[in-house]
Write an enzyme that holds these catalytic residues in place. Structure first.
Site, PDB file in Angstrom:
ATOM      1  N   LYS A  10    -100.653 -41.794  21.686  1.00 34.15           N
ATOM      2  CA  LYS A  10    -100.965 -43.077  21.025  1.00 34.15           C
ATOM      3  C   LYS A  10     -99.894 -43.387  19.999  1.00 34.15           C
ATOM      4  O   LYS A  10     -99.154 -42.513  19.542  1.00 34.15           O
ATOM      5  CB  LYS A  10    -102.338 -43.052  20.359  1.00 34.15           C
ATOM      6  CG  LYS A  10    -102.546 -42.003  19.247  1.00 34.15           C
ATOM      7  CD  LYS A  10    -102.095 -42.423  17.864  1.00 34.15           C
ATOM      8  CE  LYS A  10    -102.362 -41.342  16.822  1.00 34.15           C
ATOM      9  NZ  LYS A  10    -101.509 -41.415  15.632  1.00 34.15           N
ATOM     10  N   PRO A  95     -94.691 -34.596  22.411  1.00 38.78           N
ATOM     11  CA  PRO A  95     -94.267 -33.637  21.384  1.00 38.78           C
ATOM     12  C   PRO A  95     -95.395 -33.344  20.381  1.00 38.78           C
ATOM     13  O   PRO A  95     -96.123 -34.252  19.988  1.00 38.78           O
ATOM     14  CB  PRO A  95     -93.109 -34.358  20.673  1.00 38.78           C
ATOM     15  CG  PRO A  95     -92.649 -35.404  21.607  1.00 38.78           C
ATOM     16  CD  PRO A  95     -93.845 -35.801  22.436  1.00 38.78           C
ATOM     17  N   GLY A  97     -97.233 -32.376  16.882  1.00 39.75           N
ATOM     18  CA  GLY A  97     -97.035 -32.722  15.469  1.00 39.75           C
ATOM     19  C   GLY A  97     -96.174 -33.947  15.283  1.00 39.75           C
ATOM     20  O   GLY A  97     -95.495 -34.095  14.282  1.00 39.75           O
ATOM     21  N   GLY A  99     -97.198 -37.333  15.526  1.00 45.93           N
ATOM     22  CA  GLY A  99     -97.843 -38.610  15.203  1.00 45.93           C
ATOM     23  C   GLY A  99     -98.323 -39.354  16.429  1.00 45.93           C
ATOM     24  O   GLY A  99     -98.700 -40.518  16.353  1.00 45.93           O
ATOM     25  N   GLY A 102    -101.237 -35.874  20.545  1.00 46.55           N
ATOM     26  CA  GLY A 102    -101.398 -35.201  21.842  1.00 46.55           C
ATOM     27  C   GLY A 102    -102.544 -34.204  21.836  1.00 46.55           C
ATOM     28  O   GLY A 102    -103.349 -34.179  22.775  1.00 46.55           O
ATOM     29  N   SER A 104    -105.226 -34.134  19.913  1.00 45.48           N
ATOM     30  CA  SER A 104    -106.514 -34.839  19.829  1.00 45.48           C
ATOM     31  C   SER A 104    -106.869 -35.458  21.176  1.00 45.48           C
ATOM     32  O   SER A 104    -108.026 -35.454  21.599  1.00 45.48           O
ATOM     33  CB  SER A 104    -106.444 -35.954  18.782  1.00 45.48           C
ATOM     34  OG  SER A 104    -106.232 -35.416  17.505  1.00 45.48           O
ATOM     35  N   SER A 105    -105.856 -35.989  21.844  1.00 47.23           N
ATOM     36  CA  SER A 105    -106.079 -36.583  23.159  1.00 47.23           C
ATOM     37  C   SER A 105    -106.547 -35.521  24.158  1.00 47.23           C
ATOM     38  O   SER A 105    -107.515 -35.728  24.899  1.00 47.23           O
ATOM     39  CB  SER A 105    -104.772 -37.231  23.638  1.00 47.23           C
ATOM     40  OG  SER A 105    -104.906 -37.694  24.947  1.00 47.23           O
ATOM     41  N   ASP A 137    -108.946 -38.462  14.828  1.00 43.84           N
ATOM     42  CA  ASP A 137    -108.548 -39.425  15.869  1.00 43.84           C
ATOM     43  C   ASP A 137    -108.930 -38.999  17.281  1.00 43.84           C
ATOM     44  O   ASP A 137    -108.420 -39.551  18.259  1.00 43.84           O
ATOM     45  CB  ASP A 137    -107.052 -39.773  15.765  1.00 43.84           C
ATOM     46  CG  ASP A 137    -106.185 -38.537  15.661  1.00 43.84           C
ATOM     47  OD1 ASP A 137    -106.694 -37.437  15.936  1.00 43.84           O
ATOM     48  OD2 ASP A 137    -105.002 -38.680  15.306  1.00 43.84           O
TER      49      ASP A 137
HETATM   50  O1  C5P Z   1    -108.826 -35.060  10.928  1.00 43.09           O
HETATM   51  P1  C5P Z   1    -107.474 -34.498  11.141  1.00 43.09           P
HETATM   52  O2  C5P Z   1    -107.524 -33.029  11.504  1.00 43.09           O
HETATM   53  O3  C5P Z   1    -106.614 -35.276  12.040  1.00 43.09           O
HETATM   54  O4  C5P Z   1    -106.767 -34.581   9.716  1.00 43.09           O
HETATM   55  C1  C5P Z   1    -105.703 -33.768   9.333  1.00 43.09           C
HETATM   56  C2  C5P Z   1    -105.526 -33.897   7.840  1.00 43.09           C
HETATM   57  O5  C5P Z   1    -105.030 -35.188   7.490  1.00 43.09           O
HETATM   58  C3  C5P Z   1    -106.802 -33.752   7.039  1.00 43.09           C
HETATM   59  O6  C5P Z   1    -107.068 -32.406   6.737  1.00 43.09           O
HETATM   60  C4  C5P Z   1    -106.494 -34.543   5.780  1.00 43.09           C
HETATM   61  O7  C5P Z   1    -105.703 -33.777   4.909  1.00 43.09           O
HETATM   62  C5  C5P Z   1    -105.609 -35.659   6.303  1.00 43.09           C
HETATM   63  N1  C5P Z   1    -106.376 -36.896   6.591  1.00 43.09           N
HETATM   64  C6  C5P Z   1    -106.816 -37.696   5.556  1.00 43.09           C
HETATM   65  N2  C5P Z   1    -107.518 -38.830   5.830  1.00 43.09           N
HETATM   66  C7  C5P Z   1    -107.763 -39.210   7.101  1.00 43.09           C
HETATM   67  C8  C5P Z   1    -107.307 -38.417   8.181  1.00 43.09           C
HETATM   68  C9  C5P Z   1    -106.619 -37.268   7.889  1.00 43.09           C
HETATM   69  O8  C5P Z   1    -106.585 -37.379   4.372  1.00 43.09           O
HETATM   70  N3  C5P Z   1    -108.441 -40.328   7.328  1.00 43.09           N
END
Ligand code: C5P
Length: 297
Positions: A10, A95, A97, A99, A102, A104-105, A137
Site C-alpha cells: 500500500k 521491501p 520496513g 512504509g 508488506g 501487515s498485508s 494497518d
Molecule cells: O500498530 P503498528 O504495529 O503498526 O505500530 C507500530 C508503532 O507505530 C506503534 O508501536 C507506535 O509507536 C506507532 N504508531 C503510532 N500511532 C499509530 C500507529 C502507529 O504512534 N496510529
C-alpha cells in the site's frame, strides 16, 4: 486444498496526525490505497494443529512465531477454537520496513486464508477485531480497496479513487522504524507539506478533493536525507504529477502520467544506482479489482 493468495503493498496518499492518544498511539486520518505489487502467500492445511512458516526472497524477515503471519494463524485458531494447522509460505517482493506494510498485508491475507481453509466462518467484523490486535494497518487489507482509515488506522471507510496515474516506487534498501518516526513527530509535531495536485476520492457517492500529504515526512526527512533527495528528484521529472514518502518511509512514491513510469524508472536506475529498489506499478483503485486474491488452485 492449497491456497495461493496475493498480498499487496500500500501507499498512504494522505497521512494526517490529529494528536497523541492516551494509549501512546497517534490518532490518524489516512487515505491508503493498495498497490499492484504484491507478495504471494501460500497456505496448506495440516491436520496436526501445528503452524509452520517459510519466508522466501527476504533474508531479514523472521520465519517463526514472532512473524505477524504466524500470529494471525494463531489468533484464528484461538478465536475459533480450531484444531487444524497450516503450512505458510511467504514469497516476498515488497521491501520490509519500507512504509508499504508488506507484513501487515501478509497477516491480513493469512487471517482471511485460514478462515477459508479451516472453514472457521469468522465474520469480517471478527477478522477486523483480530487484525487490530496484530497492528494498526492490518484491518485495511481486509477491505480489498482504498480506504480512509481513522483511529490508530484500524477503523476503515472504503472509498473509490479517481486517480489517472501510474505509480513509481523507490526504496533505498533501508527501512525506517515506525515507532521511531512517531516518536520524532511527537517531539516536534507539525504538518507535512501539501502536494501540488488535486485528486478526487468518492466516499458514499460523495466526491472530495485531496492533495498528497504526510505529516511523518518532516521528522523523517530531517534524518534520512536520501528520502528528501529521491522525492525532490522525482518531482523534478517531466511526467511526474506528484511524489511523497509513504507511511513512515523509507519508500518514496511518484504518481506518474499513464505510460511514462517505465521511462522514469530507467532514468531513476541510472541516477540512483543498483542498490536502489525501483518498481513501476499501479494503484488498485476500487474494491471491485477482480485480481485480488484470485490465485487459488
Ligand atoms: O500498530 P503498528 O504495529 O503498526 O505500530 C507500530 C508503532 O507505530 C506503534 O508501536 C507506535 O509507536 C506507532 N504508531 C503510532 N500511532 C499509530 C500507529 C502507529 O504512534 N496510529
Amino acid at each position: 486444498m492449497k491456497l495461493n493468495l496475493r498480498s499487496p503493498g500500500k501507499v498512504n496518499l494522505t497521512l494526517k496526525i490529529l494528536g497523541r492518544r492516551e494509549d501512546g498511539f497517534h490518532e490518524l486520518e489516512t487515505l491508503m490505497c493498495p498497490l499492484g505489487i504484491h507478495d504471494d502467500v501460500e497456505l496448506e492445511p495440516r491436520a496436526d494443529g501445528q503452524i509452520d512458516l517459510k519466508v522466501e526472497g527476504a533474508a531479514d524477515i523472521p520465519a517463526d512465531a514472532s512473524n505477524l503471519a504466524w500470529r494471525a494463524a494463531e489468533l484464528v485458531q484461538k478465536k475459533a477454537q480450531c484444531s487444524q494447522g497450516v503450512n505458510l509460505v511467504l514469497r516476498k517482493r515488497i521491501p520490509a520496513g519500507g512504509g508499504m506494510a508488506g507484513g501487515s498485508s501478509n497477516a491480513a491475507v493469512v487471517l482471511e486464508g485460514v478462515n477459508r481453509l479451516w472453514g472457521t466462518g469468522l465474520s469480517l467484523a471478527e477478522l477486523k477485531e483480530l487484525a487490530g490486535q496484530l497492528g494498526s494497518d492490518v484491518a485495511f487489507f481486509l477491505e480489498h480497496g482504498p480506504c480512509v482509515c481513522t483511529g490508530r488506522g484500524e477503523i476503515t471507510y472504503p472509498v473509490a479513487l479517481e486517480v489517472d496515474a501510474e505509480v513509481l516506487l523507490l526504496n533505498p534498501g533501508f527501512g525506517v522504524p515506525t515507532p521511531w518516526a512517531y516518536q520524532r513527530y511527537a517531539a516536534r509535531p507539525g504538518q507535512g507539506e501539501e502536494g501540488r495536485q488535486l485528486w478526487t476520492m468518492v466516499r458514499d457517492g460523495v466526491k472530495t478533493a485531496f492533495r498528497l500529504r504526510n505529516d511523518l515526512e518532516p521528522p523523517v526527512l530531517e534524518k534520512y536525507l536520501w528520502i528528501a533527495q529521491a522525492r525532490d528528484w522525482l518531482r523534478s521529472q517531466p511526467g511526474v504529477l506528484d511524489a511523497m514518502m509513504s507511511g513512515s518511509g523509507a519508500t518514496v512514491f511518484a504518481l506518474v502520467r499513464p505510460g511514462q513510469s517505465e521511462g522514469i524508472a530507467a532514468l531513476a536506475r541510472a541516477y540512483f544506482g543498483p542498490n536502489c529498489w525501483i518498481q513501476s506499478t499501479r494503484l488498485l483503485l476500487s474494491n471491485q479489482e477482480s485480481e485480488w486474491n484470485d490465485q487459488s488452485d
